[in-house]
Scaffold this motif. Sequence first.
Motif, PDB file in Angstrom:
ATOM      1  N   TYR A 136     -15.375  -2.500  14.551  1.00 53.34           N
ATOM      2  CA  TYR A 136     -15.258  -3.653  13.650  1.00 53.34           C
ATOM      3  C   TYR A 136     -16.308  -4.713  13.968  1.00 53.34           C
ATOM      4  CZ  TYR A 136     -10.794  -1.973  11.761  1.00 53.34           C
ATOM      5  OH  TYR A 136      -9.813  -1.256  11.134  1.00 53.34           O
ATOM      6  N   ALA A 137     -16.595  -4.882  15.265  1.00 52.21           N
ATOM      7  CA  ALA A 137     -17.616  -5.865  15.648  1.00 52.21           C
ATOM      8  C   ALA A 137     -18.981  -5.437  15.117  1.00 52.21           C
ATOM      9  CB  ALA A 137     -17.660  -6.017  17.165  1.00 52.21           C
ATOM     10  N   ALA A 138     -19.271  -4.142  15.208  1.00 49.50           N
ATOM     11  CA  ALA A 138     -20.553  -3.625  14.709  1.00 49.50           C
ATOM     12  C   ALA A 138     -20.676  -3.812  13.201  1.00 49.50           C
ATOM     13  CB  ALA A 138     -20.699  -2.154  15.075  1.00 49.50           C
ATOM     14  N   ALA A 139     -19.524  -3.742  12.503  1.00 48.96           N
ATOM     15  CA  ALA A 139     -19.513  -3.904  11.037  1.00 48.96           C
ATOM     16  C   ALA A 139     -19.341  -5.364  10.627  1.00 48.96           C
ATOM     17  CB  ALA A 139     -18.398  -3.054  10.443  1.00 48.96           C
ATOM     18  N   ASP A 140     -19.323  -6.265  11.628  1.00 48.00           N
ATOM     19  CA  ASP A 140     -19.181  -7.702  11.368  1.00 48.00           C
ATOM     20  C   ASP A 140     -17.869  -8.017  10.645  1.00 48.00           C
ATOM     21  OD1 ASP A 140     -20.043 -10.310  11.667  1.00 48.00           O
ATOM     22  OD2 ASP A 140     -21.043 -10.353   9.729  1.00 48.00           O
ATOM     23  N   LYS A 141     -16.802  -7.295  11.019  1.00 44.51           N
ATOM     24  CA  LYS A 141     -15.497  -7.539  10.418  1.00 44.51           C
ATOM     25  C   LYS A 141     -14.905  -8.833  10.980  1.00 44.51           C
ATOM     26  CE  LYS A 141     -14.716  -3.528   8.164  1.00 44.51           C
ATOM     27  NZ  LYS A 141     -14.318  -3.393   6.745  1.00 44.51           N
ATOM     28  N   SER A 142     -14.387  -9.664  10.106  1.00 44.30           N
ATOM     29  CA  SER A 142     -13.759 -10.903  10.558  1.00 44.30           C
ATOM     30  C   SER A 142     -12.893 -11.457   9.435  1.00 44.30           C
ATOM     31  CB  SER A 142     -14.811 -11.948  10.959  1.00 44.30           C
ATOM     32  OG  SER A 142     -15.612 -12.298   9.846  1.00 44.30           O
ATOM     33  N   ILE A 143     -12.083 -12.439   9.796  1.00 47.73           N
ATOM     34  CA  ILE A 143     -11.216 -13.096   8.820  1.00 47.73           C
ATOM     35  C   ILE A 143     -11.728 -14.507   8.621  1.00 47.73           C
ATOM     36  CG2 ILE A 143      -8.883 -13.906   8.324  1.00 47.73           C
ATOM     37  CD1 ILE A 143      -7.851 -11.642  10.105  1.00 47.73           C
ATOM     38  N   ALA A 144     -12.173 -14.810   7.428  1.00 46.94           N
ATOM     39  CA  ALA A 144     -12.687 -16.155   7.140  1.00 46.94           C
ATOM     40  C   ALA A 144     -11.519 -17.114   6.925  1.00 46.94           C
ATOM     41  CB  ALA A 144     -13.579 -16.129   5.909  1.00 46.94           C
ATOM     42  N   ALA A 145     -11.596 -18.273   7.525  1.00 47.31           N
ATOM     43  CA  ALA A 145     -10.527 -19.266   7.388  1.00 47.31           C
ATOM     44  C   ALA A 145     -11.094 -20.661   7.612  1.00 47.31           C
ATOM     45  CB  ALA A 145      -9.410 -18.983   8.383  1.00 47.31           C
ATOM     46  N   THR A 146     -10.426 -21.645   7.059  1.00 45.04           N
ATOM     47  CA  THR A 146     -10.879 -23.031   7.208  1.00 45.04           C
ATOM     48  C   THR A 146      -9.938 -23.864   8.062  1.00 45.04           C
ATOM     49  OG1 THR A 146      -9.728 -23.619   5.153  1.00 45.04           O
ATOM     50  CG2 THR A 146     -12.071 -23.022   4.990  1.00 45.04           C
ATOM     51  N   GLU A 147      -8.736 -23.353   8.312  1.00 47.30           N
ATOM     52  CA  GLU A 147      -7.752 -24.108   9.097  1.00 47.30           C
ATOM     53  C   GLU A 147      -7.350 -23.324  10.341  1.00 47.30           C
ATOM     54  OE1 GLU A 147      -4.407 -25.337   6.859  1.00 47.30           O
ATOM     55  OE2 GLU A 147      -5.568 -26.373   5.328  1.00 47.30           O
ATOM     56  N   SER A 148      -7.155 -24.076  11.400  1.00 40.68           N
ATOM     57  CA  SER A 148      -6.728 -23.485  12.660  1.00 40.68           C
ATOM     58  C   SER A 148      -6.001 -24.541  13.476  1.00 40.68           C
ATOM     59  CB  SER A 148      -7.933 -22.958  13.444  1.00 40.68           C
ATOM     60  OG  SER A 148      -7.543 -22.458  14.690  1.00 40.68           O
ATOM     61  N   LYS A 149      -5.094 -24.085  14.341  1.00 41.78           N
ATOM     62  CA  LYS A 149      -4.381 -25.007  15.214  1.00 41.78           C
ATOM     63  C   LYS A 149      -4.597 -24.578  16.658  1.00 41.78           C
ATOM     64  CE  LYS A 149      -0.573 -26.044  12.009  1.00 41.78           C
ATOM     65  NZ  LYS A 149       0.910 -25.980  11.819  1.00 41.78           N
ATOM     66  N   ILE A 150      -4.645 -25.555  17.541  1.00 43.74           N
ATOM     67  CA  ILE A 150      -4.769 -25.239  18.965  1.00 43.74           C
ATOM     68  C   ILE A 150      -3.793 -26.090  19.760  1.00 43.74           C
ATOM     69  CG2 ILE A 150      -6.697 -26.854  19.289  1.00 43.74           C
ATOM     70  CD1 ILE A 150      -7.726 -24.773  21.404  1.00 43.74           C
ATOM     71  N   TYR A 151      -3.130 -25.450  20.723  1.00 46.27           N
ATOM     72  CA  TYR A 151      -2.165 -26.118  21.586  1.00 46.27           C
ATOM     73  C   TYR A 151      -2.651 -26.003  23.025  1.00 46.27           C
ATOM     74  CZ  TYR A 151       0.697 -25.390  17.414  1.00 46.27           C
ATOM     75  OH  TYR A 151       1.164 -25.358  16.119  1.00 46.27           O
ATOM     76  N   ARG A 152      -2.715 -27.140  23.697  1.00 45.85           N
ATOM     77  CA  ARG A 152      -3.124 -27.171  25.100  1.00 45.85           C
ATOM     78  C   ARG A 152      -2.014 -27.842  25.905  1.00 45.85           C
ATOM     79  NH1 ARG A 152      -8.775 -26.317  25.031  1.00 45.85           N
ATOM     80  NH2 ARG A 152      -9.746 -26.836  23.034  1.00 45.85           N
TER      81      ARG A 152
END
Length: 494
Positions: A136-152
């Motif tokens: 998948y990395a070789a085929a540049d597979k990814s999920i496009a998104a504009t929102e993300s959350k991070i918890y620290r």
Amino acid sequence: MDISALKSGTDLRGIALGENTELTDEAVKAAVKAYVYWLKERSAGKKVALGHDSRLSAQRIAAAAEQALKESGCEIYFIGLCSTPSAFMMTKFSETDCDGAIMITASHHPFDRNGLKFFTKSGGIDSSDLDKIIEYAAADKSIAATESKIYRKDFMKLYCDFLVDKARTLGGCDMPLEGMKICVDAGGGAGGFFAERVLLPLGADIGCSQYLEPDGNFSGHIPNPENQTAMRALTDRVTEKNADLGIIFDADVDRAAVASSDGSEINRNRLIALISAILLSENSGATIVTDSVTSSGLTEFIAAKGGIHRRFKRGYRNVIGEAQRLEKLGTYVPLAIETSGHAALKENYYLDDGAYLSLRLAVKAAQLKREGKKLTDLISDLKQPVESTEVRLKVLSKDFRLMAAQILSQLESVCKELENGGMCNLAKDSAEGVRAEMSFANGFFLARVSVHDPVVVINIESNEFGGVKKIAGFLQAFFGSYSLLDCSALKQLA
């Protein structure tokens, strides 16, 4: 992006410092995005935990991985400095309930290396899973998104509390380790928490511990329970400080070994025998799965304790997979363990967790101390070989696996011919390579292809002095005829 060259078993690993860096930011981002794409195919969620050990490159790689997770629209639970098992446990704790986890570590490898370990709720991914992620990395597979959350936050508290609760349940009291003087040697890796946040609340005296502070240079010694210098550092500390127990971890705490109060090492076959004895005393008749390089004496020991020994292929994912396969067939398997110190208990999700194993042993040591006994009493009847060694023959061929397989096939044929004369006896329970008992040397050898490297690994054990030399001589006569093998190490033994 082609990251296939970074594949090492079920992990991605490479040089992560200096001009020759292989694990670049670009490689990390490609791998992480491909992992999220692969994970999303398997589950409905994109909640991913992210942690790292103490290596100097950890912060850089963590930043790249975090960015890739953000761009993939993930809900990120950033642990920071942690152990590999604690990263996986983020998929089990109800407070986090992650769909997957990524651990940045290169285990016991040198300080300038680093890597990526990937998990799902079922555990670590296998080799075929990693192949798909690489594809998948070789085929540049990814999920496009504009929102993300991070918890620290202090997610390690969840894991430490889990271990403390387990120890109190096993010990039947709040302070099951009271009166125990325990030396923890983290080697500058991620394991320092175990002394301060697990053993101390359980009543242990941890004042004699060493190298607890994270040190990405591994200045004291390499954090590796199989390394002689590291083990000597632990055993010397235990005897110097008159400790009841010593515990040593690798950099990411998925492996461990211990030292008894007299300073003797308990690792490899002795470690397997010790935890097997404890588990078999609780469930007689159980099957113990190990890797292929375990001794004949261990098989006899497990049988004497009422258990069944199943040898399988080298590699912690292999022994865990075999244990899970047997479980599905109705066989009770409480333990899957490698001689390297990877120990996965059924009661702990078949997770190879050095801290969990050490906790189990520490609680037992405390119970035995109150009875005037020691951990070593549990393995006093384990037969130890008089001599043992391991040699590695480099295969001088690009297609080393095919070449090694052909050579080992010839070795097996030679041994079969010698069986008729009673000179050797091929093992019936070996799942890889060639394992044969050699009657003329009162011992055995196992020759196999390395999991990671272009080498044929040979383990030799004998129950008589000079036996290793005899077996090495036999093997040198065979392997020495192959020009594509570097037999110098074997020749020195013979």
